[in-house]
Design a protein around this motif. Structure first.
Motif, PDB file in Angstrom:
ATOM      1  N   PHE A 152       8.449 -44.572 -33.539  1.00  0.00           N
ATOM      2  CA  PHE A 152       6.930 -44.224 -33.125  1.00  0.00           C
ATOM      3  C   PHE A 152       6.944 -45.734 -33.300  1.00  0.00           C
ATOM      4  CE2 PHE A 152       7.880 -40.192 -32.051  1.00  0.00           C
ATOM      5  CZ  PHE A 152       6.945 -40.157 -31.007  1.00  0.00           C
ATOM      6  N   HIS A 329      -4.412 -33.898 -29.153  1.00  0.00           N
ATOM      7  CA  HIS A 329      -3.879 -33.793 -30.680  1.00  0.00           C
ATOM      8  C   HIS A 329      -5.147 -33.465 -31.240  1.00  0.00           C
ATOM      9  CE1 HIS A 329       0.148 -33.016 -29.892  1.00  0.00           C
ATOM     10  NE2 HIS A 329       0.148 -34.779 -29.336  1.00  0.00           N
ATOM     11  N   ASN A 460       8.014 -27.626 -30.338  1.00  0.00           N
ATOM     12  CA  ASN A 460       7.790 -28.555 -29.270  1.00  0.00           C
ATOM     13  C   ASN A 460       9.083 -29.286 -29.205  1.00  0.00           C
ATOM     14  OD1 ASN A 460       4.985 -28.966 -29.190  1.00  0.00           O
ATOM     15  ND2 ASN A 460       4.199 -30.693 -31.027  1.00  0.00           N
ATOM     16  N   ARG A 556       7.907 -46.984 -24.478  1.00  0.00           N
ATOM     17  CA  ARG A 556       6.475 -47.120 -24.073  1.00  0.00           C
ATOM     18  C   ARG A 556       6.525 -47.840 -23.041  1.00  0.00           C
ATOM     19  NH1 ARG A 556       7.729 -42.947 -25.425  1.00  0.00           N
ATOM     20  NH2 ARG A 556       6.275 -41.245 -26.880  1.00  0.00           N
ATOM     21  N   LYS A 563       5.172 -39.053 -19.820  1.00  0.00           N
ATOM     22  CA  LYS A 563       5.894 -38.007 -19.536  1.00  0.00           C
ATOM     23  C   LYS A 563       4.836 -37.380 -18.704  1.00  0.00           C
ATOM     24  CE  LYS A 563       8.625 -37.920 -23.580  1.00  0.00           C
ATOM     25  NZ  LYS A 563       7.863 -38.963 -24.630  1.00  0.00           N
TER      26      LYS A 563
HETATM   27  C1  GCB Z   1       5.947 -35.590 -29.501  1.00  0.00           C
HETATM   28  C2  GCB Z   1       4.271 -35.203 -29.991  1.00  0.00           C
HETATM   29  C3  GCB Z   1       3.797 -35.968 -28.297  1.00  0.00           C
HETATM   30  C4  GCB Z   1       4.237 -37.155 -28.289  1.00  0.00           C
HETATM   31  C5  GCB Z   1       5.254 -36.598 -27.704  1.00  0.00           C
HETATM   32  C6  GCB Z   1       5.929 -38.075 -26.537  1.00  0.00           C
HETATM   33  O1  GCB Z   1       6.334 -34.773 -30.171  1.00  0.00           O
HETATM   34  O2  GCB Z   1       3.900 -33.994 -30.495  1.00  0.00           O
HETATM   35  O3  GCB Z   1       2.414 -36.215 -29.503  1.00  0.00           O
HETATM   36  O4  GCB Z   1       3.288 -37.821 -26.883  1.00  0.00           O
HETATM   37  O5  GCB Z   1       6.138 -35.886 -28.285  1.00  0.00           O
HETATM   38  O6  GCB Z   1       6.585 -38.012 -25.485  1.00  0.00           O
HETATM   39  O7  GCB Z   1       6.868 -38.706 -27.742  1.00  0.00           O
END
Ligand code: GCB
Length: 607
Positions: A152, A329, A460, A556, A563
């Motif tokens: 991230f 969120h 998730n 990204r 997604k």
């Molecule tokens: C997750 C998060 C979300 C992200 C997603 C992703 O677990 O909760 O905020 O955007 O993954 O696409 O990586």
């Protein structure tokens, strides 16, 4: 906090429009009197994120000043006047005619200040609003954390992937109330026994002995007197053969409270929610959550309220056969919530505690205070919406070094279970609203005991993307195995609150490779099939409804999280058709969606 309204006793002035704006990176605006005038203003739209409106402000998250002038109607004389900001991210202060009216910390929730003593009549009033969105260690959500690396890591340095848009994101209004006014109304409904009951609690800000409560709708009307004691009064209205609120029939009654010179009208839905065994019951019947995690996000408006987009999104949500979503969120706009009530969507309402960092006791003490404030504020705002069926107090709390955590090598001096951190969030939520279940959304690999106290296990899962990428059969097997183990351990209903694959619209492949439309379609179909075999799974929320702006990072493409099953401009990808076929299949869909039935054989992309 009651949403401002224009009625026979209250007045409302919407300050949406083009304001003046000036960035203040050195934060010297205060000493230069920016609250009265800006030296080099440029036009900016309110509501709207500043990052989307000017290219040079795209990455700017520091202090910004908004200013506009307004005349008040003479008829407002003698009334109490409030300035309300629907939301500003993250910190904001409001000024009226050079005097500070108040300040507020935390994005995505409204705040209001009384400005009766600050405004002028028969003259121009200068309204200034300062906003800044520094990413810091202890804010909720956090950013700019030292050593934050891996997946991230991106720019700006957030702990989450969506873009940390800054600015005034929702309506700014001036509104009036009478001297003694209705400060709050709390409505709860039940349907026990032969008749439904609507319980109404009213809080006045002053002394008034009597008032009235009226409930009307569908040919029914009942009215009762209420008597205030120390500013509080209750009423219990019985509704024979009530029309219950549900996704199939989102019927809203009209509740009007009057006290002295003030009156307020609220649309309300009569319904019950309950978790029983492995089911989630709405009006005593099990419901299945079909929908998405979403974002408030769009080109040019950023996180700013965008009404045509809101209407369009609901049209697409209905088209695809969804009946629910999570406000991932952060709390969404008041207008969104009202729309969900009206269109019959089931909402999981979430505070902005995304990627809640679990690190040192000192930092956690600061974050706990903010989370509790957010819980307080979002329940105050959203408690009367029938669409809100569950509260979510966090998304994916995590140890700062995720990789170390997953391999058991995490070094954290704080244990959120031993210190009752999550317990405090959940119990405060239940204390403020005993009528709705509470959840905390868990990440893959998160310590399971963190979710022990939730009513519904929201998980998730990204088997087939972040883990087992390109290996869908193994991914589905892992999902199935994990769901069984989770149920075995917790014996609670499970909602798969995120699952999805980044997909470049227009990219195709046979065989289907990662990033292609076919891969996303197969991924989603496979997850839905696994879930359909588990009667303890109460719903599936695809991540995400639409592509959205993310921070710049190597995962990204084009700075976007791809997604979405719709593109950012709301074009359906192949997966949207798969969902539509699945969710609107005859016999599965609520009656309301009947007209959307997919004709057998016609939609052959999913056969
Ligand atoms: C997750 C998060 C979300 C992200 C997603 C992703 O677990 O909760 O905020 O955007 O993954 O696409 O990586």
């Amino acid at each position: 906090m009651l949403f401002p309204q224009q009625n026979s006793s209250r007045n409302l002035l919407d300050l949406s429009g083009i304001w003046d704006f000036q960035a203040d990176p050195e934060e010297t605006g205060l000493q230069h009197g920016y609250y009265s005038s800006l030296p080099q203003p440029r036009p900016i739209a309110v509501p709207g994120s500043w990052n989307e409106q000017y290219a040079d402000l795209f990455q700017y998250l520091g202090m910004g000043w908004y200013l506009r002038k307004v005349h008040l109607p003479a008829s407002w004389h003698g009334q109490r006047i409030f300035l309300r900001v629907g939301s500003a991210n993250y910190w904001a202060a409001a000024w009226v005619n050079g005097e500070k009216a108040g300040e507020h910390t935390g994005g995505h929730l409204p705040f209001a200040f009384e400005v009766t003593g600050l405004v002028k009549f028969n003259a121009e009033n200068v309204i200034a609003i300062q906003v800044e969105n520094h990413l810091t260690l202890t804010r909720v959500p956090s950013g700019n954390i030292d050593g934050m690396g891996g997946f991230f890591s991106g720019y700006p340095s957030t702990t989450f992937d969506f873009y940390p848009y800054a600015g005034i994101h929702r309506l700014v209004t001036l509104y009036t109330v009478s001297q003694t006014f209705i400060e709050d109304i709390t409505v709860t409904t039940d349907n026990g026994g032969a008749n439904a009951h609507v319980q109404v609690s009213v809080r006045l800000n002053g002394e008034q002995v009597r008032g009235r409560v009226r409930l009307a709708g569908s040919g029914f009307a009942a009215e009762t007197e209420i008597r205030f004691k120390e500013g509080k009064a209750q009423a219990d209205l019985e509704v024979p053969s009530a029309r219950l609120w549900s996704p199939e029939n989102p019927f809203l009654y009209e509740l009007t409270v009057s006290a002295g010179e003030d009156t307020y009208t609220l649309p309300i839905g009569i319904r019950t929610v309950e978790v029983r065994g492995s089911q989630f019951l709405l009006n005593e019947k099990p419901v299945y959550f079909k929908g998405f995690g979403r974002h408030e996000d769009f080109y040019a408006s950023g996180k700013g309220l965008n009404l045509p987009l809101l209407v369009k999104d609901y049209d697409l949500l209905r088209w695809v056969g969804a009946n629910s979503y999570r406000t991932s969120h952060y709390p969404y706009s008041d207008e969104e919530m009202a729309m969900a009530d009206r269109q019959g969507f089931l909402i999981i309402d979430e505070i902005p505690a995304v990627s809640l960092q679990v690190d040192t006791p000192e930092n956690m003490a600061v974050r706990l205070e903010m989370c509790l404030q957010q819980i307080e504020e979002f329940i105050a705002r959203d408690k009367n919406h029938p669409s809100v069926v569950m509260w979510s107090v966090a998304n994916e709390p995590r140890l700062p070094d995720l990789k170390a955590a997953l391999t058991g090598k995490a070094d954290s001096s704080f244990d959120p279970v031993k210190t009752d951190f999550f317990h405090k969030l959940i119990s405060r939520t239940k204390e403020l609203d005993p009528t709705r279940p509470v959840t905390l959304v868990g990440q893959m690999g998160m310590p399971l005991e963190w979710q022990a106290e939730t009513d519904v296990l929201c998980v998730n899962r990204y088997w087939g993307w972040y883990e087992l990428g390109g290996q869908l059969e193994q991914a589905f097997a892992s999902l199935e195995q994990e769901l069984d183990l989770l149920y075995e351990r917790f014996k609670k209903p499970i909602l798969v609150s995120e699952f999805g694959a980044d997909t470049v619209a227009g990219l195709h492949g046979q065989p289907a490779g990662m990033w292609s439309e076919e891969y996303q379609a197969d991924f989603i179909r496979g997850y839905l099939d696994v879930a359909a075999r588990k009667d303890f799974v109460i719903g599936m929320h695809v991540w995400n409804f639409a592509d959205f702006q993310a921070v710049q990072s190597i995962i990204r493409v084009g700075g976007m999280n791809l997604k979405g099953v719709f593109t950012r401009t709301r074009t359906p990808k192949l997966a949207a058709h798969v969902l539509r076929e699945h969710w609107t299949r005859p016999g599965r869909q609520p009656a309301e969606f009947n007209h959307l039935e997919v004709e057998q054989g016609k939609n052959n992309i999913v056969s």
